[in-house]
Scaffold this motif. Structure first.
Motif, mmCIF file in Angstrom:
data_model
loop_
_atom_site.group_PDB
_atom_site.id
_atom_site.type_symbol
_atom_site.label_atom_id
_atom_site.label_comp_id
_atom_site.label_asym_id
_atom_site.label_seq_id
_atom_site.Cartn_x
_atom_site.Cartn_y
_atom_site.Cartn_z
ATOM 1 N N LYS A 47 54.534 44.364 70.928
ATOM 2 C CA LYS A 47 53.995 43.455 71.769
ATOM 3 C C LYS A 47 52.761 44.445 72.204
ATOM 4 C CE LYS A 47 54.885 40.969 76.057
ATOM 5 N NZ LYS A 47 55.871 40.684 77.072
ATOM 6 N N GLU A 48 52.906 45.561 72.720
ATOM 7 C CA GLU A 48 51.783 46.355 73.560
ATOM 8 C C GLU A 48 50.751 46.491 72.576
ATOM 9 O OE1 GLU A 48 53.492 49.935 75.030
ATOM 10 O OE2 GLU A 48 54.595 48.951 76.564
ATOM 11 N N ASP A 49 51.030 46.869 71.102
ATOM 12 C CA ASP A 49 50.086 47.077 70.345
ATOM 13 C C ASP A 49 49.026 45.728 69.841
ATOM 14 O OD1 ASP A 49 50.977 49.564 69.676
ATOM 15 O OD2 ASP A 49 51.855 49.166 67.777
ATOM 16 N N LEU A 50 49.831 44.717 69.846
ATOM 17 C CA LEU A 50 49.058 43.307 69.765
ATOM 18 C C LEU A 50 48.286 42.806 70.868
ATOM 19 C CD1 LEU A 50 48.742 41.295 67.348
ATOM 20 C CD2 LEU A 50 50.619 40.185 68.181
ATOM 21 N N ALA A 71 54.894 29.958 72.016
ATOM 22 C CA ALA A 71 54.650 31.089 71.218
ATOM 23 C C ALA A 71 53.569 32.132 71.776
ATOM 24 C CB ALA A 71 54.096 30.370 69.735
ATOM 25 N N SER A 72 53.791 33.173 71.475
ATOM 26 C CA SER A 72 52.864 34.198 71.875
ATOM 27 C C SER A 72 51.883 35.162 70.907
ATOM 28 C CB SER A 72 53.522 35.590 72.637
ATOM 29 O OG SER A 72 54.231 34.766 73.787
ATOM 30 N N PHE A 73 52.136 34.767 69.629
ATOM 31 C CA PHE A 73 51.399 35.140 68.383
ATOM 32 C C PHE A 73 51.803 34.444 67.288
ATOM 33 C CE2 PHE A 73 55.468 37.551 67.935
ATOM 34 C CZ PHE A 73 55.601 37.504 66.658
ATOM 35 N N VAL A 74 50.728 34.323 66.199
ATOM 36 C CA VAL A 74 50.822 33.594 65.134
ATOM 37 C C VAL A 74 50.562 34.233 63.793
ATOM 38 C CG1 VAL A 74 49.672 31.469 63.781
ATOM 39 C CG2 VAL A 74 49.599 31.542 66.264
ATOM 40 N N ARG A 88 50.987 53.876 61.212
ATOM 41 C CA ARG A 88 50.109 52.679 61.230
ATOM 42 C C ARG A 88 50.543 51.326 61.227
ATOM 43 N NH1 ARG A 88 46.170 54.364 56.046
ATOM 44 N NH2 ARG A 88 48.331 55.383 55.312
ATOM 45 N N VAL A 89 51.920 51.340 60.983
ATOM 46 C CA VAL A 89 52.570 50.104 60.917
ATOM 47 C C VAL A 89 53.269 49.816 62.334
ATOM 48 C CG1 VAL A 89 54.467 48.726 59.888
ATOM 49 C CG2 VAL A 89 52.894 49.901 58.678
ATOM 50 N N SER A 90 52.804 48.645 62.884
ATOM 51 C CA SER A 90 53.516 48.340 64.413
ATOM 52 C C SER A 90 54.920 47.973 64.364
ATOM 53 C CB SER A 90 52.539 47.629 65.036
ATOM 54 O OG SER A 90 51.341 48.045 65.509
#
Length: 514
Positions: free
Chosen positions: A6-9, A186-189, A47-49
């Motif tokens: 969540k923080e990364d995005l 929804a908070s991301f797609v 590198r992967v969140s």
């Protein structure tokens, strides 16, 4: 230290990488240990969140994403759990959500889900008690309840969208349903997979214009011949691989090393294009053996990213020709009017006009006769005679015109006067799933998706502004086999709950203004 997806995005300058893992039909064994190894290497690489874990993909049984996700979560890598509506009813889904919250796994990709595949003894019962819009709303509601009980971290809920549709009706429905999911919480797609850069560009332009505050992640894939074949033949709902691309992939993999190198290059180029177009991240799928492949894709992306416009021409082979009017491609615009066929008139346009007129006369709560109908419904209810109206008038008419299933909580007015219970195998009331192909139902390819039919009906009477306009509440099972006509006039059904939802929303807006 745990990386927080969540923080990364939600940090604007970040470009996020997520990785999809597909559990096998085993609790222990080489496949499961391989996935855990990939996750461990992803955490070490840095590198992967987050990894996302599928939920019985294709409707077939596999290891639960919850248990596998928890093992990965304990390694220190964040997890996105896929959460479908196929296998349990709303009580089971709420229980599962509480379990995820207790385990600390709050990132959820809310999906309607593929239709049921084969389990023990054959095909399982498809449940679909909720759809992805309603599931998203349920998770938002649960987050509020969790906060009141001392859990300050809400669910971070994502949704999916498929921008790779051939009919304008399908594409408009996908975009508008995405809007409904965002409105529901929804908070991301995350997009479905496809190989047409124009579709990705159309999506990001539409999304930026309406929901720029919501991050969107584009899907890329390590395309092997096996995966390309399944996608090309329509076995992966919502994904499209053209014959041209399929044949090219098969040719490349005649020499496995060459094929893998080409697949990495294709994934890296698409990833660079997505970053250049303005997507907030990429979602990598199709990696089942080693994290080294993911690292190779990311390394190659770094080398290619400044030259991404040069590769746009390579990503046209996945494009489906829109089989509707060529002069009405823009989503906000209208549709070219053409003379309807006799079949369309008999099956869609004439029934729509009849049902719409009947609705205005008998099921309009602001109509002159509405108090009379309400009084009559009250009398029938008082003397336990609602069955007379249902059996003698309602059932014969609705079964003839709608193949009515007597749910008692009718939603036909929201779907162009088509029944979601009899017409859709997933009973969707808030827009189509992503599985249709050429407008045909994912489960019954000989039938048009009822949402495509609804679009066509509304387009014919210039009422597309109402298409997918409302967020329809879940079906009330306590009304099953009762009279939906009586329920309507006694405010027991969907309409009364929708009015309550609108009133609540208006109240919340007012209090925020204060």
């Amino acid at each position: 230290m745990l990386r927080i997806f969540k923080e990364d995005l939600t940090t604007p300058q970040n470009f996020v990488v997520t990785l999809e893992l597909v559990p096998a039909r085993e609790s222990f064994g080489r496949s499961t240990e391989t996935l855990l190894g990939i996750a461990s290497d992803a955490f070490t690489d840095g590198r992967v969140s987050a990894v996302s874990i599928t939920d019985n993909p294709g409707g077939n049984p596999s290891l639960s994403p919850d248990v596998l996700g928890y093992e990965i979560f304990k390694l220190g890598l964040d997890v996105i759990v896929h959460f479908t509506c196929r296998d349990t009813n709303r009580m089971g889904m709420e229980s599962r959500a509480l379990q995820l919250a207790r385990m600390g796994m709050k990132n959820v990709l809310a999906l309607t889900g593929d239709y049921s595949g084969k389990g023990y003894g054959g095909r399982g019962t498809p449940v679909f008690d909720l759809d992805s819009v309603l599931l998203t709303g349920m998770l938002k509601s649960l987050s509020g309840k969790m906060a009141s009980s001392g859990d300050p971290d809400p669910f971070f809920t994502g949704c999916a969208v498929s921008p790779f549709k051939s009919l304008k009706a399908e594409q408009v429905a996908q975009y508008r349903k995405m809007d409904k999911k965002i409105d529901a919480g929804a908070s991301f797609v995350i997009t479905q997979l496809g190989y047409n850069a124009q579709n990705f560009e159309d999506l990001i332009q539409y999304h930026t214009g309406k929901n720029a505050h919501i991050p969107i992640i584009g899907s890329v894939n390590l395309l092997s011949p096996r995966a390309a074949r399944a996608m090309n033949r329509g076995r992966v709902p919502g994904v499209f691989v053209s014959d041209e691309l399929f044949n090219k992939v098969v040719s490349e993999w005649q020499e496995p090393r060459k094929g893998l190198k080409k697949a990495v290059e294709r994934a890296a180029k698409l990833g660079a294009i997505l970053k250049g177009l303005g997507f907030r991240g990429i979602h990598i799928g199709g990696v089942h053996r080693s994290f080294k492949t993911v690292a190779a894709i990311l390394d190659r992306m770094d080398q290619l990213q400044d030259a991404w416009p040069d590769y746009l021409g390579e990503f046209v082979q996945g494009k489906k020709k829109n089989s509707e009017d060529s002069d009405a491609q823009a989503l906000p615009g209208g549709i070219k009017k053409e003379k309807a066929s006799l079949k369309e008139m008999l099956l869609d346009h004439i029934p729509y006009k009849m049902l719409n007129s009947a609705h205005d006369l008998f099921f309009n709560q602001s109509a002159t006769m509405a108090p009379v109908y309400k009084s009559l419904a009250s009398v029938l209810e008082k003397y336990n005679k609602t069955w007379v109206l249902k059996r003698c008038l309602e059932d014969p008419l609705k079964k003839t015109f709608l193949s009515c299933q007597s749910c008692g909580d009718c939603a036909i007015q929201h779907i162009g006067f088509l029944c979601p219970e009899s017409g859709c195998p997933k009973h969707t009331r808030n827009g189509p799933c992503g599985g249709s192909t050429e407008g045909r139902c994912e489960v019954y390819p000989d039938q048009l998706c009822i949402w495509v039919r609804a679009y066509q009906r509304l387009a014919h009477v210039n009422s597309l502004a109402t298409f997918l306009q409302d967020r329809v509440p879940p079906r009330r099972w306590e009304l099953n086999k009762t009279s939906s006509w009586v329920n309507f006039h006694l405010d027991k059904n969907i309409q009364s709950r929708m009015a309550g939802t609108r009133d609540q929303a208006a109240s919340e807006i007012g209090s925020q203004g204060e």
